[in-house]
Design a protein around this motif. Sequence first.
Motif, PDB file in Angstrom:
ATOM      1  N   CYS A 168       0.847  -1.190   0.000  1.00 59.10           N
ATOM      2  CA  CYS A 168       0.000   0.000   0.000  1.00 59.10           C
ATOM      3  C   CYS A 168       0.884   1.242   0.000  1.00 59.10           C
ATOM      4  N   GLY A 169       0.334   2.335  -0.475  1.00 56.45           N
ATOM      5  CA  GLY A 169       1.070   3.586  -0.466  1.00 56.45           C
ATOM      6  C   GLY A 169       0.146   4.781  -0.336  1.00 56.45           C
ATOM      7  N   VAL A 170       0.715   5.877   0.101  1.00 58.24           N
ATOM      8  CA  VAL A 170      -0.004   7.150   0.199  1.00 58.24           C
ATOM      9  C   VAL A 170       0.582   8.099  -0.837  1.00 58.24           C
ATOM     10  N   THR A 171      -0.277   8.669  -1.656  1.00 56.28           N
ATOM     11  CA  THR A 171       0.182   9.573  -2.710  1.00 56.28           C
ATOM     12  C   THR A 171       0.468  10.966  -2.151  1.00 56.28           C
ATOM     13  N   ALA A 172       1.024  11.809  -3.000  1.00 62.70           N
ATOM     14  CA  ALA A 172       1.303  13.192  -2.615  1.00 62.70           C
ATOM     15  C   ALA A 172       0.027  13.951  -2.274  1.00 62.70           C
ATOM     16  N   ASP A 173      -1.110  13.459  -2.768  1.00 59.12           N
ATOM     17  CA  ASP A 173      -2.403  14.086  -2.477  1.00 59.12           C
ATOM     18  C   ASP A 173      -3.105  13.438  -1.293  1.00 59.12           C
TER      19      ASP A 173
END
Length: 202
Positions: free
Chosen positions: A46-51
């Motif tokens: 999983c990842g968190v985007t810049a937004d």
Amino acid sequence: NGAAYCWGANSVGQLGNDSTKASMTPVAVSGNLRFKSISVGWDHACGVTADNDAYCWGRGRYGRLGNGSAENSSAPVAVSGGLSFEHIDAGMAHTCGITTIGDAYCWGRGEDGILGRDSVDSSLVPVPVSGGHSFSSIHAGSATTCGISSNGDAYCWGASDFGNLLGLGDGNPFRSITPGLVAGEFDFQPDSISVGLDHVCA
């Protein structure tokens, strides 16, 4: 520039490159997303985007991808709920995240109360962690989840099969289905907690 790359085994699409073929070199995660952080679980990521949007890919069993499905995905799928995440952590069969306002959510396998929702039910979408605590970080292990609150306290929930893995000091060798305050007078650093297979450190 925030592009994500993965490598290694890929039997359930855990490399996120729209394939199930293993790779011995880094391959680009599909979708042209720009990530500020990424976390790898047992066979999902999983990842968190810049937004501050959350995406997951790989094995979907129990709903660990958080997109309302238990199906595998070889490309990133958006986590349901429209939440803005600051941090996300992929465990063995569940995932947890902290929103930009400090609320904790978990999804996936719910056995032993590992989602912290006062239940042992699994969830295909993010559910709020009980207790109303504001968290600065969270770590999803194999059967235990722990987090550091905004005031430096440590809380753990889930299985406690090895002595007292939860660190609550109450002698309960089994489990806690809601966050329990780790025993002792400590002021932990915000991103300092890490959950292993059968122990926790902070």
